[in-house]
Design an enzyme around this catalytic site. Structure first.
Site, PDB file in Angstrom:
ATOM      1  N   SER A 140       0.843  -1.202   0.000  1.00 32.47           N
ATOM      2  CA  SER A 140       0.000   0.000   0.000  1.00 32.47           C
ATOM      3  C   SER A 140       0.873   1.244   0.000  1.00 32.47           C
ATOM      4  CB  SER A 140      -0.870  -0.002   1.260  1.00 32.47           C
ATOM      5  OG  SER A 140      -1.534   1.224   1.402  1.00 32.47           O
ATOM      6  N   TYR A 153      -1.098  -0.739  10.157  1.00 32.38           N
ATOM      7  CA  TYR A 153      -1.209  -1.075   8.729  1.00 32.38           C
ATOM      8  C   TYR A 153       0.057  -0.656   7.966  1.00 32.38           C
ATOM      9  CZ  TYR A 153      -3.713  -1.124   4.168  1.00 32.38           C
ATOM     10  OH  TYR A 153      -4.121  -1.357   2.870  1.00 32.38           O
TER      11      TYR A 153
HETATM   12  P1  NAP Z   1     -11.628  -5.597   0.857  1.00 34.30           P
HETATM   13  O1  NAP Z   1     -12.568  -5.178  -0.203  1.00 34.30           O
HETATM   14  O2  NAP Z   1     -11.872  -5.181   2.273  1.00 34.30           O
HETATM   15  O3  NAP Z   1     -11.464  -7.193   0.802  1.00 34.30           O
HETATM   16  C1  NAP Z   1     -10.611  -7.830   1.710  1.00 34.30           C
HETATM   17  C2  NAP Z   1     -10.428  -9.262   1.295  1.00 34.30           C
HETATM   18  O4  NAP Z   1      -9.499  -9.889   2.203  1.00 34.30           O
HETATM   19  C3  NAP Z   1     -11.702 -10.075   1.382  1.00 34.30           C
HETATM   20  O5  NAP Z   1     -11.686 -11.014   0.325  1.00 34.30           O
HETATM   21  C4  NAP Z   1     -11.589 -10.780   2.734  1.00 34.30           C
HETATM   22  O6  NAP Z   1     -12.316 -12.003   2.820  1.00 34.30           O
HETATM   23  C5  NAP Z   1     -10.095 -11.052   2.752  1.00 34.30           C
HETATM   24  N1  NAP Z   1      -9.583 -11.288   4.101  1.00 34.30           N
HETATM   25  C6  NAP Z   1      -9.533 -10.419   5.143  1.00 34.30           C
HETATM   26  N2  NAP Z   1      -8.983 -11.012   6.222  1.00 34.30           N
HETATM   27  C7  NAP Z   1      -8.665 -12.277   5.842  1.00 34.30           C
HETATM   28  C8  NAP Z   1      -8.089 -13.395   6.502  1.00 34.30           C
HETATM   29  N3  NAP Z   1      -7.701 -13.326   7.799  1.00 34.30           N
HETATM   30  N4  NAP Z   1      -7.935 -14.552   5.824  1.00 34.30           N
HETATM   31  C9  NAP Z   1      -8.317 -14.646   4.521  1.00 34.30           C
HETATM   32  N5  NAP Z   1      -8.875 -13.612   3.838  1.00 34.30           N
HETATM   33  C10 NAP Z   1      -9.044 -12.460   4.501  1.00 34.30           C
HETATM   34  O7  NAP Z   1     -10.125  -5.097   0.541  1.00 34.30           O
HETATM   35  P2  NAP Z   1      -9.497  -4.466  -0.792  1.00 34.30           P
HETATM   36  O8  NAP Z   1      -9.702  -3.005  -0.758  1.00 34.30           O
HETATM   37  O9  NAP Z   1      -9.886  -5.247  -1.974  1.00 34.30           O
HETATM   38  O10 NAP Z   1      -7.952  -4.689  -0.460  1.00 34.30           O
HETATM   39  C11 NAP Z   1      -7.203  -5.779  -0.977  1.00 34.30           C
HETATM   40  C12 NAP Z   1      -5.747  -5.559  -0.591  1.00 34.30           C
HETATM   41  O11 NAP Z   1      -5.289  -4.313  -1.133  1.00 34.30           O
HETATM   42  C13 NAP Z   1      -5.493  -5.475   0.914  1.00 34.30           C
HETATM   43  O12 NAP Z   1      -4.273  -6.091   1.239  1.00 34.30           O
HETATM   44  C14 NAP Z   1      -5.408  -3.988   1.164  1.00 34.30           C
HETATM   45  O13 NAP Z   1      -4.637  -3.715   2.315  1.00 34.30           O
HETATM   46  C15 NAP Z   1      -4.731  -3.523  -0.116  1.00 34.30           C
HETATM   47  N6  NAP Z   1      -4.964  -2.125  -0.396  1.00 34.30           N
HETATM   48  C16 NAP Z   1      -6.214  -1.639  -0.620  1.00 34.30           C
HETATM   49  C17 NAP Z   1      -6.378  -0.295  -0.890  1.00 34.30           C
HETATM   50  C18 NAP Z   1      -7.716   0.320  -1.152  1.00 34.30           C
HETATM   51  O14 NAP Z   1      -7.774   1.551  -1.286  1.00 34.30           O
HETATM   52  N7  NAP Z   1      -8.784  -0.441  -1.255  1.00 34.30           N
HETATM   53  C19 NAP Z   1      -5.250   0.554  -0.926  1.00 34.30           C
HETATM   54  C20 NAP Z   1      -4.001   0.023  -0.699  1.00 34.30           C
HETATM   55  C21 NAP Z   1      -3.852  -1.313  -0.447  1.00 34.30           C
HETATM   56  P3  NAP Z   1     -13.904 -12.006   3.246  1.00 34.30           P
HETATM   57  O15 NAP Z   1     -14.653 -11.529   2.033  1.00 34.30           O
HETATM   58  O16 NAP Z   1     -14.190 -13.433   3.606  1.00 34.30           O
HETATM   59  O17 NAP Z   1     -14.038 -11.069   4.405  1.00 34.30           O
END
Ligand code: NAP
Length: 242
Positions: A140, A153
């Protein structure tokens, strides 16, 4: 067959990555923690697009669950192996450090960092034996720049960057590449509680990114064309921080 495993593939960026990898021809393993409905929707979307997908539920913060899940998958797929691993799952538990509870700290480190270690170590041996592999770690902007309210984080995501660079050097001779992707603000469930109208004024591109825009670079990094790119961190942030 060479499979791709996407942790946190049920929603958001992970779902877009599953669709992208399936479009590249990979059978995809969709991991999720608890949201079986969303995971099933991703599976259906992959299949409607002509791909193959399987669900594999486990909690990344549990080494035991990871071991069991991979063991049972491998048992059912004796001729196949997981050659592409996208360490995408992550959670936010934001608070100023002075107010941060142990559980806020530990749960974020357990999911993003310890989970990365357990699953990657487990799958590396197959990649090393087969002398080919692709690992992409979802870090991130917060891990590059540090963001107030996110010491947990930022720490987890910065550590992932260090691990990416170190591991890349350990396994490069075996044709295994290890890279990181660093999104800025992407429109998913993770960011839906943020004040988008305020935040987008700070982003040169003037908007949040879409999950597909992150998945595109993941798709490139796992392709043969990217075979000489390793240990890199690629930002996808609309110019927010360069
Ligand atoms: P999201 O929509 O909140 O989805 C999170 C995903 O992670 C879901 O599939 C969830 O499964 C899974 N998850 C969470 N805890 C878990 C665990 N303990 N074991 C297995 N699966 C788990 O997140 P996102 O925005 O797509 O983010 C994806 C990645 O990108 C993350 O690493 C996040 O830190 C990174 N990121 C996101 C952003 C942003 O702006 N969105 C920016 C920078 C980095 P469930 O559906 O079963 O809950």
């Amino acid at each position: 067959m060479k499979y791709a495993l996407v942790t946190g593939g049920s929603r958001g960026i992970g779902r877009a990555v599953c669709l992208r990898l399936a479009a590249l021809g990979y059978p995809v393993i969709i991991n999720y923690k608890s949201n079986s409905g969303a995971a099933a929707e991703t599976k259906q979307a992959v299949e409607e697009a002509g791909g193959h997908a399987e669900l594999l539920q486990f909690d990344l913060s549990s080494q035991e669950q990871i071991e069991q899940a991979i063991e049972s998958w491998q048992e059912a797929h004796k001729e196949d192996h997981i050659a592409v691993l996208v360490n995408n799952a992550g959670i936010r538990r934001d608070n100023l450090m002075v107010f941060m509870q142990n559980d806020d700290w530990n749960s974020v480190i357990d999911t993003s960092l310890n989970g990365f270690f357990y699953i990657t170590r487990r799958l590396l041996k197959y990649m090393m034996t087969n002398r080919w592999g692709r690992i992409v770690n979802m870090t991130s902007l917060s891990g590059i720049k540090g963001l107030p309210g996110q010491t947990n984080y930022s720490a987890a995501k910065a550590a992932l960057i260090g691990a990416t660079k170190a591991l890349a050097q350990e396994v490069a001779a075996r044709n295994i590449t290890v890279n990181a992707v660093a999104p800025g603000f992407i429109a998913t469930d993770m960011t839906k509680d943020l004040p988008e109208d305020e935040l987008r004024k700070m982003i040169p591109a003037g908007r949040f990114g879409q999950p597909d825009e992150v998945a595109a670079i993941v798709g490139f990094l796992v392709s043969d064309e990217a075979s000489y790119i390793t240990g890199e961190v690629i930002s996808v942030n609309g110019g927010l921080y360069t």
